[in-house]
Write a protein that holds these residues in place. Sequence first.
Motif, PDB file in Angstrom:
ATOM      1  N   SER A  30       7.824  -4.284 -11.558  1.00 63.05           N
ATOM      2  CA  SER A  30       6.249  -3.842 -11.915  1.00 63.05           C
ATOM      3  C   SER A  30       6.013  -3.202 -10.543  1.00 63.05           C
ATOM      4  O   SER A  30       4.718  -2.746 -10.555  1.00 63.05           O
ATOM      5  CB  SER A  30       5.243  -5.028 -12.191  1.00 63.05           C
ATOM      6  N   GLY A  31       6.738  -3.278  -9.365  1.00 65.54           N
ATOM      7  CA  GLY A  31       6.272  -2.572  -8.351  1.00 65.54           C
ATOM      8  C   GLY A  31       5.476  -3.682  -7.201  1.00 65.54           C
ATOM      9  O   GLY A  31       5.020  -3.368  -6.272  1.00 65.54           O
ATOM     10  N   GLN A  59       0.973  -1.132  -0.104  1.00 62.76           N
ATOM     11  CA  GLN A  59      -0.057   0.156  -0.045  1.00 62.76           C
ATOM     12  C   GLN A  59       0.880   1.181   0.031  1.00 62.76           C
ATOM     13  O   GLN A  59       0.525   2.275  -0.623  1.00 62.76           O
ATOM     14  CB  GLN A  59      -0.876  -0.008   1.327  1.00 62.76           C
ATOM     15  N   ARG A  60       1.879   1.186   0.641  1.00 61.09           N
ATOM     16  CA  ARG A  60       2.990   2.318   0.756  1.00 61.09           C
ATOM     17  C   ARG A  60       3.579   2.543  -0.455  1.00 61.09           C
ATOM     18  O   ARG A  60       3.504   3.789  -1.022  1.00 61.09           O
ATOM     19  CB  ARG A  60       3.713   2.136   1.834  1.00 61.09           C
ATOM     20  N   VAL A  61       4.070   1.344  -1.254  1.00 59.66           N
ATOM     21  CA  VAL A  61       4.680   1.533  -2.537  1.00 59.66           C
ATOM     22  C   VAL A  61       3.717   1.967  -3.499  1.00 59.66           C
ATOM     23  O   VAL A  61       3.881   2.775  -4.284  1.00 59.66           O
ATOM     24  CB  VAL A  61       5.015   0.013  -2.936  1.00 59.66           C
ATOM     25  N   ASN A  62       2.384   1.510  -3.525  1.00 60.85           N
ATOM     26  CA  ASN A  62       1.597   1.986  -4.485  1.00 60.85           C
ATOM     27  C   ASN A  62       0.929   3.503  -4.384  1.00 60.85           C
ATOM     28  O   ASN A  62       0.821   4.182  -5.454  1.00 60.85           O
ATOM     29  CB  ASN A  62      -0.019   1.079  -4.326  1.00 60.85           C
ATOM     30  N   TYR A 120      13.702   3.083   1.955  1.00 64.40           N
ATOM     31  CA  TYR A 120      12.451   3.025   2.846  1.00 64.40           C
ATOM     32  C   TYR A 120      12.288   4.415   3.650  1.00 64.40           C
ATOM     33  O   TYR A 120      11.407   4.838   4.154  1.00 64.40           O
ATOM     34  CB  TYR A 120      12.697   2.212   4.070  1.00 64.40           C
ATOM     35  N   GLU A 121      13.543   5.269   3.352  1.00 69.53           N
ATOM     36  CA  GLU A 121      13.357   6.567   3.981  1.00 69.53           C
ATOM     37  C   GLU A 121      12.451   7.529   2.984  1.00 69.53           C
ATOM     38  O   GLU A 121      11.585   8.122   3.421  1.00 69.53           O
ATOM     39  CB  GLU A 121      14.792   7.188   3.973  1.00 69.53           C
ATOM     40  N   ALA A 122      12.525   7.154   1.776  1.00 68.95           N
ATOM     41  CA  ALA A 122      11.417   7.988   0.931  1.00 68.95           C
ATOM     42  C   ALA A 122      10.009   7.504   1.491  1.00 68.95           C
ATOM     43  O   ALA A 122       9.302   8.048   0.985  1.00 68.95           O
ATOM     44  CB  ALA A 122      11.985   7.511  -0.393  1.00 68.95           C
ATOM     45  N   LEU A 123       9.806   6.293   1.599  1.00 72.77           N
ATOM     46  CA  LEU A 123       8.660   5.844   1.932  1.00 72.77           C
ATOM     47  C   LEU A 123       8.080   6.230   3.356  1.00 72.77           C
ATOM     48  O   LEU A 123       7.162   5.849   3.807  1.00 72.77           O
ATOM     49  CB  LEU A 123       8.347   4.138   1.725  1.00 72.77           C
ATOM     50  N   ASP A 132       2.317   9.255  -7.812  1.00 72.69           N
ATOM     51  CA  ASP A 132       3.114  10.287  -8.499  1.00 72.69           C
ATOM     52  C   ASP A 132       4.609  10.581  -9.019  1.00 72.69           C
ATOM     53  O   ASP A 132       4.959  11.438  -9.524  1.00 72.69           O
ATOM     54  CB  ASP A 132       3.037  11.496  -7.256  1.00 72.69           C
ATOM     55  N   GLN A 133       5.295   9.407  -8.436  1.00 71.87           N
ATOM     56  CA  GLN A 133       6.640   9.170  -8.687  1.00 71.87           C
ATOM     57  C   GLN A 133       7.139   7.634  -9.063  1.00 71.87           C
ATOM     58  O   GLN A 133       6.296   7.005  -9.190  1.00 71.87           O
ATOM     59  CB  GLN A 133       7.576   9.667  -7.359  1.00 71.87           C
ATOM     60  N   TYR A 134       8.384   7.630  -9.274  1.00 67.56           N
ATOM     61  CA  TYR A 134       8.909   6.521  -9.666  1.00 67.56           C
ATOM     62  C   TYR A 134       9.136   5.762  -8.615  1.00 67.56           C
ATOM     63  O   TYR A 134       9.308   6.112  -7.215  1.00 67.56           O
ATOM     64  CB  TYR A 134      10.223   6.522 -10.641  1.00 67.56           C
ATOM     65  N   LEU A 135       9.355   4.176  -8.733  1.00 69.03           N
ATOM     66  CA  LEU A 135       9.638   3.457  -7.712  1.00 69.03           C
ATOM     67  C   LEU A 135      11.155   3.805  -6.942  1.00 69.03           C
ATOM     68  O   LEU A 135      11.947   3.908  -7.474  1.00 69.03           O
ATOM     69  CB  LEU A 135      10.028   2.005  -8.230  1.00 69.03           C
ATOM     70  N   PRO A 136      10.869   4.152  -5.434  1.00 72.03           N
ATOM     71  CA  PRO A 136      12.094   4.636  -4.907  1.00 72.03           C
ATOM     72  C   PRO A 136      12.998   3.347  -4.518  1.00 72.03           C
ATOM     73  O   PRO A 136      12.721   2.524  -3.546  1.00 72.03           O
ATOM     74  CB  PRO A 136      11.118   4.928  -3.432  1.00 72.03           C
ATOM     75  N   VAL A 137      13.938   3.336  -5.404  1.00 74.91           N
ATOM     76  CA  VAL A 137      14.747   2.012  -5.491  1.00 74.91           C
ATOM     77  C   VAL A 137      16.242   2.648  -4.434  1.00 74.91           C
ATOM     78  O   VAL A 137      16.859   3.865  -5.000  1.00 74.91           O
ATOM     79  CB  VAL A 137      15.488   1.898  -6.643  1.00 74.91           C
TER      80      VAL A 137
END
Length: 235
Positions: free
Chosen positions: A178-179, A125-128, A151-154, A133-138
């Motif tokens: 794909s996330g 749910q956090r990732v979705n 995880y800091e970005a999340l 609005d943004q790309y996957l926080p890698v």
Amino acid sequence: MKKYIACMMSIVFLLVLSGCLYPNERRAENQIPYPAMVESVQSAVDQFQEANGVLPIATRDADTPLYEKYVIEFQRLVPRFLEAPPNNSFERGGIFQYVLVDVEEDPTVMLLDLRLTNAVRDLQQRVNQYLRDQYLPVESIVDQQYVKLDYEALNLREEPTVQSPYSMQELPFIVDSSGRVGIDYKKDLYYFLEQSDFEQLEEGKDIRSILYQSSLLVPAHSFPYVIENGEIILK
């Protein structure tokens, strides 16, 4: 009379105490993977398949992950083949979902720990929400198309983990291109393979089944793993 009243009060106290303890005892029972319960469901599934020529499983999308795909539908087993769903099943308020593995060759009843499902769902749910609005926080690449999240970005203070149902060690999460969030079982796989022979395993073949060969639990929310050049990699 006083002795009678005292005796009655004692009985009432014991009844109340028993009533207080029962929910805790029931809760503990719902969280234990009893082999006898799995065996009873296995017998019911075998009888159902023999009588109907199909398996008592729910319909899932083709892209449903392997170990969440073949969920047993107890309403098709009860009451003819099974008196009631097991106490530790999701249907009875337990933490396990009863599933089948090896459905083509030897349909085998196993358990999926729904606490792992809840942990994956929370992170998903956090990732979705972030992906709206943004790309996957890698943070880093794990294997090919799999990544470790930032995880800091999340807005998480520390990296979340889940307890392995096999080794009890803490396992990290991973995400595919794909996330989709999953659990990284690589530490568990290395642990089991240290006690066996790499040479007996076919390169390029999914090796996740070694995790539940001596367990009642499937590697829930996992991705395929193969051996290449003596190393375990995600596929």
